[in-house]
Scaffold this active site. Sequence first.
Site, PDB file in Angstrom:
ATOM      1  N   GLY A   1       0.807  -1.223   0.000  1.00 34.86           N
ATOM      2  CA  GLY A   1       0.000   0.000   0.000  1.00 34.86           C
ATOM      3  C   GLY A   1       0.836   1.266   0.000  1.00 34.86           C
ATOM      4  O   GLY A   1       1.670   1.455   0.866  1.00 34.86           O
ATOM      5  N   SER A   2       0.633   2.151  -0.966  1.00 35.68           N
ATOM      6  CA  SER A   2       1.531   3.285  -1.103  1.00 35.68           C
ATOM      7  C   SER A   2       1.015   4.245  -2.168  1.00 35.68           C
ATOM      8  O   SER A   2      -0.121   4.154  -2.616  1.00 35.68           O
ATOM      9  CB  SER A   2       2.921   2.779  -1.463  1.00 35.68           C
ATOM     10  OG  SER A   2       2.827   1.767  -2.448  1.00 35.68           O
ATOM     11  N   ARG A   3       1.904   5.133  -2.618  1.00 38.36           N
ATOM     12  CA  ARG A   3       1.503   6.166  -3.569  1.00 38.36           C
ATOM     13  C   ARG A   3       2.732   6.643  -4.339  1.00 38.36           C
ATOM     14  O   ARG A   3       3.852   6.625  -3.823  1.00 38.36           O
ATOM     15  CB  ARG A   3       0.861   7.300  -2.774  1.00 38.36           C
ATOM     16  CG  ARG A   3       0.705   8.614  -3.497  1.00 38.36           C
ATOM     17  CD  ARG A   3      -0.007   9.590  -2.575  1.00 38.36           C
ATOM     18  NE  ARG A   3       0.324  10.969  -2.869  1.00 38.36           N
ATOM     19  CZ  ARG A   3      -0.162  11.998  -2.212  1.00 38.36           C
ATOM     20  NH1 ARG A   3      -0.998  11.816  -1.214  1.00 38.36           N
ATOM     21  NH2 ARG A   3       0.181  13.225  -2.537  1.00 38.36           N
TER      22      ARG A   3
END
Length: 220
Positions: free
Chosen positions: A187-189
């Site tokens: 999970g990240s960006r």
Amino acid sequence: MKIHKEGYRLLLISLLILVLLNVGVFVFAPTLVTLQRIVLFVSITFFLLILQFFRSPRRTITTNERFVLAPADGKVVVIEQTQETEYLNEERIQISVFMSPVNVHSNINPVSGVVEYFKYHAGKYLVAWHPKSSLENERTTTVVRMTNDVRILFRQIAGALAKRIVWYVEEGMEVEQGAEFGFIKFGSRVDVFLPLNAEVKVKIGDRTKGGITVLAELPA
């Protein structure tokens, strides 16, 4: 479909732990068939979830020096004009792609060129869509100078679950559009900072595929 190299160690450790857990249940609770089945089902489900997270699909990338490709699979959550203050120190169009735990988490070079700047920043683990995550979370910043001297800045940002960013680039390295430059776990960006004259090709809520979706087109 193949498994990303970043998942080999974790998958092996998880498999060993789950096998030992199931063996232990069968040995120490041989009459509790329902418990055995529950533990086995949960173990298989858990392992498959990790397995799908580290999947690395094969894709055919079509390069184009005027296109800025999506650096990751995910969802467009930010499109705005903002001041980039770490390196470029100028107004830019920021496009942010959020990767949930079910997305492919390889990070792809949006353009070809030479890495002019790279820096890793230790930091917090705010949720990836938090407005301050781009400045306060664990992150890396990469600037690629293209052959036409246009500079594109992109930033890996760890989320609340992601606590390990991996990168494969360094300053002075020549990179190719569509090639992998890093990986973020769980999970990240990724933020991309474009020149103001770039024509944005996506909108908020659009789903992206790394190396396939065109985020923006640069002027001729």
